[in-house]
Design an enzyme around this catalytic site. Structure first.
Site, PDB file in Angstrom:
ATOM      1  N   ASP A 153      59.933 194.117  37.579  1.00  0.00           N
ATOM      2  CA  ASP A 153      59.488 193.969  38.979  1.00  0.00           C
ATOM      3  C   ASP A 153      60.628 194.198  39.966  1.00  0.00           C
ATOM      4  O   ASP A 153      60.448 194.851  40.998  1.00  0.00           O
ATOM      5  CB  ASP A 153      58.785 192.617  39.226  1.00  0.00           C
ATOM      6  CG  ASP A 153      59.629 191.391  38.909  1.00  0.00           C
ATOM      7  OD1 ASP A 153      60.687 191.520  38.240  1.00  0.00           O
ATOM      8  OD2 ASP A 153      59.230 190.283  39.333  1.00  0.00           O
ATOM      9  N   GLY A 161      60.804 175.396  33.757  1.00  0.00           N
ATOM     10  CA  GLY A 161      61.756 176.118  32.908  1.00  0.00           C
ATOM     11  C   GLY A 161      61.105 176.727  31.686  1.00  0.00           C
ATOM     12  O   GLY A 161      61.767 176.993  30.686  1.00  0.00           O
ATOM     13  N   GLY A 183      58.971 179.507  31.795  1.00  0.00           N
ATOM     14  CA  GLY A 183      58.548 180.895  31.980  1.00  0.00           C
ATOM     15  C   GLY A 183      57.158 181.031  32.562  1.00  0.00           C
ATOM     16  O   GLY A 183      56.568 182.108  32.535  1.00  0.00           O
ATOM     17  N   LEU A 184      56.597 179.935  33.098  1.00  0.00           N
ATOM     18  CA  LEU A 184      55.261 180.001  33.698  1.00  0.00           C
ATOM     19  C   LEU A 184      55.331 179.949  35.227  1.00  0.00           C
ATOM     20  O   LEU A 184      54.322 179.773  35.896  1.00  0.00           O
ATOM     21  CB  LEU A 184      54.372 178.858  33.180  1.00  0.00           C
ATOM     22  CG  LEU A 184      54.190 178.792  31.662  1.00  0.00           C
ATOM     23  CD1 LEU A 184      53.274 177.632  31.286  1.00  0.00           C
ATOM     24  CD2 LEU A 184      53.615 180.092  31.123  1.00  0.00           C
ATOM     25  N   SER A 216      58.441 177.328  39.833  1.00  0.00           N
ATOM     26  CA  SER A 216      59.104 177.381  41.147  1.00  0.00           C
ATOM     27  C   SER A 216      58.295 178.217  42.127  1.00  0.00           C
ATOM     28  O   SER A 216      58.156 177.848  43.300  1.00  0.00           O
ATOM     29  CB  SER A 216      60.542 177.881  41.025  1.00  0.00           C
ATOM     30  OG  SER A 216      60.573 179.187  40.527  1.00  0.00           O
ATOM     31  N   GLU A 224      63.568 182.349  46.837  1.00  0.00           N
ATOM     32  CA  GLU A 224      64.365 182.452  45.600  1.00  0.00           C
ATOM     33  C   GLU A 224      65.709 183.118  45.894  1.00  0.00           C
ATOM     34  O   GLU A 224      66.753 182.656  45.433  1.00  0.00           O
ATOM     35  CB  GLU A 224      63.614 183.277  44.539  1.00  0.00           C
ATOM     36  CG  GLU A 224      62.368 182.616  43.975  1.00  0.00           C
ATOM     37  CD  GLU A 224      62.661 181.582  42.892  1.00  0.00           C
ATOM     38  OE1 GLU A 224      63.837 181.372  42.545  1.00  0.00           O
ATOM     39  OE2 GLU A 224      61.699 180.964  42.395  1.00  0.00           O
ATOM     40  N   ASP A 242      56.021 186.943  40.277  1.00  0.00           N
ATOM     41  CA  ASP A 242      55.529 185.569  40.102  1.00  0.00           C
ATOM     42  C   ASP A 242      54.746 185.110  41.323  1.00  0.00           C
ATOM     43  O   ASP A 242      53.677 184.490  41.218  1.00  0.00           O
ATOM     44  CB  ASP A 242      56.694 184.597  39.888  1.00  0.00           C
ATOM     45  CG  ASP A 242      57.578 184.999  38.724  1.00  0.00           C
ATOM     46  OD1 ASP A 242      57.176 185.894  37.958  1.00  0.00           O
ATOM     47  OD2 ASP A 242      58.664 184.416  38.585  1.00  0.00           O
ATOM     48  N   TYR A 286      69.948 185.646  34.606  1.00  0.00           N
ATOM     49  CA  TYR A 286      68.990 186.511  35.294  1.00  0.00           C
ATOM     50  C   TYR A 286      69.734 187.417  36.273  1.00  0.00           C
ATOM     51  O   TYR A 286      69.547 188.630  36.292  1.00  0.00           O
ATOM     52  CB  TYR A 286      67.929 185.665  36.025  1.00  0.00           C
ATOM     53  CG  TYR A 286      66.826 186.521  36.609  1.00  0.00           C
ATOM     54  CD1 TYR A 286      65.662 186.771  35.889  1.00  0.00           C
ATOM     55  CD2 TYR A 286      66.964 187.115  37.860  1.00  0.00           C
ATOM     56  CE1 TYR A 286      64.666 187.583  36.403  1.00  0.00           C
ATOM     57  CE2 TYR A 286      65.975 187.926  38.375  1.00  0.00           C
ATOM     58  CZ  TYR A 286      64.828 188.148  37.653  1.00  0.00           C
ATOM     59  OH  TYR A 286      63.851 188.974  38.157  1.00  0.00           O
TER      60      TYR A 286
END
Ligand code: GLA
Length: 403
Positions: free
Chosen positions: A54, A138, A140-141, A144, A176, A188, A238
């Site tokens: 992305d 934390g 991966g879903l 945040s 972010e 996300d 990341y």
């Protein structure tokens, strides 16, 4: 904020669970502040395929899920803010106008949402907010994004600010970047805000166009927990991967006119440039280019219901994340590989930013019992942990559930 691990929940339990979560957040708000002005449901997301593409403006295939954060919100008469995490009891006291304190750990998302929404002018008043849910952090879903976008969506409705969902997604991405220090893409936030029940979202991160693709009823999406947790902001990997992609992109741009992002780079171009790239930079870029092709393959396979091609794309995505992008971990590798050995599993891979969290497995419904049994056995025997498997339902995006 949120429970560290999810319970084993089947699709039939979901409605009850959602009602309970909602009632719990509302009742904590009522005890502390009285009647909320509105209650928002903000879901987490899965990503079928298109990992780490992305931010390189590629196409991704995420969807919103039946795991969410609920936020009860009420306007105040002054400019103060009090935000309470129902699951941990942590409280943030801040001003709607000022930079908030650094703690609790989720403060950056809340203060960031206030700050980004205030960009066009001060917000009309302060707010009280209680939030909580069943979205593990934390993992991966995208907890945040769910928190940030749910809060921004609620404030936008409460104060009639007039932002559309895509504008709120971009705002969430800026939170972010500028407040949490993670140089993420926009997947996300778009998935959480624009998801649709029973559909994945084919999102083009270059022009932000999207369309919904149905997932056949006889296919289930199963998530299996590696029990490994990470923080994108804290571990910095990341952003390091982003920097490696940017380094490769800069080299390619200097060689090939018209290249704006890795989305524009072909396999032939990267092979030509390979001698001038550090091996790790080449591997990251090659992964992104290949993953983008896999997304296109997966979209075509979904449309013609070619499970073999779809599964191979998912499995190859995992291999790329493991060996080229290097963001997997042993527990994720074990779970994905074990799932692939089950008759009726279409494909399996790690999901999200990596280094922990869940695997996503596409499995024919009639093979779910065999899949569960295999995952339970591997979780206990190899990982030494109790299995946490979630058969997840694709859900609608952020919504006001009551006002
Ligand atoms: C995180 C980021 C997203 C995306 C994924 C990996 O979730 O927030 O923008 O890059 O990792 O696909």
């Amino acid at each position: 904020m949120l429970p560290g691990a999810c319970r084993l929940v089947s699709a039939v339990d979901v409605h009850v669970t959602e009602e309970l979560q909602q009632a719990r957040v509302r009742s904590v708000f009522e005890r502390r502040f009285g009647r909320p002005d509105l209650l928002v449901r903000s879901p987490g997301r899965i990503n079928l395929i298109g990992e780490h593409v992305d931010a390189s403006l590629g196409i991704v295939l995420p969807g919103a899920i039946d795991r969410a954060i609920w936020l009860a919100l009420g306007a105040r008469t002054d400019r103060g803010c009090r935000v309470l995490a129902a699951d941990t009891g942590e409280v943030l006291e801040a001003s709607i106008d000022g930079p908030g304190p650094a703690a609790p750990p989720w403060a950056a998302y809340v203060a960031g949402a206030f700050a980004e929404l205030s960009g066009a002018g001060p917000l009309p008043a302060g707010v009280q907010c209680v939030f909580g849910g069943d979205l593990p952090i934390g993992a991966g879903l995208s907890s945040s994004a769910a928190l940030t976008c749910g809060l921004a969506y609620g404030l936008n409705a409460l104060f009639g600010l007039g932002h559309d969902r895509m504008a709120l997604a971009r705002l969430g991405q800026r939170v972010e970047h500028h407040h949490a220090g993670v140089q993420c893409g926009v997947m996300d936030q778009v998935a959480s805000l624009l998801g649709r029940a029973g559909r994945v979202l084919r999102l083009d991160c270059r022009d932000l166009t999207y369309r919904y693709l149905p997932l056949a009823d006889d296919l289930a999406i199963a998530l299996c927990d590696s029990h490994v947790r990470r923080s994108l902001a804290a571990d910095g990997t990341y952003n390091r991967r982003r920097a490696e992609c940017e380094e490769g992109l800069a080299a390619l741009r200097s060689r090939v006119p018209g290249v704006v992002s890795l989305r524009d780079v072909t396999a032939a171009m990267i092979e030509d440039a390979r001698p001038s790239l550090a091996p790790a930079v080449y591997a990251r870029c090659r992964y992104v280019i290949d993953e983008h092709q896999r997304v296109l393959t997966a979209c075509a396979a979904l449309a013609r219901r070619d499970d073999d091609a779809l599964g191979e794309a998912l499995n190859a995505s995992h291999r790329g994340l493991q060996h080229d992008f290097e963001v997997s971990c042993p527990a994720l590798d074990v779970l994905a590989e074990a799932a692939r050995g089950v008759q009726g599993v279409v494909g399996s891979r790690m999901m999200g930013a990596g280094f922990g969290g869940y695997t996503i497995t596409l499995v024919r419904r009639d093979a779910l019992p065999a899949y569960r049994a295999r995952m339970a056995e591997v979780s206990r025997r190899v990982l030494g942990s109790e299995p946490v498997i979630h058969e997840c339902r694709l859900s609608d995006g952020t919504e006001i559930v009551t006002s």
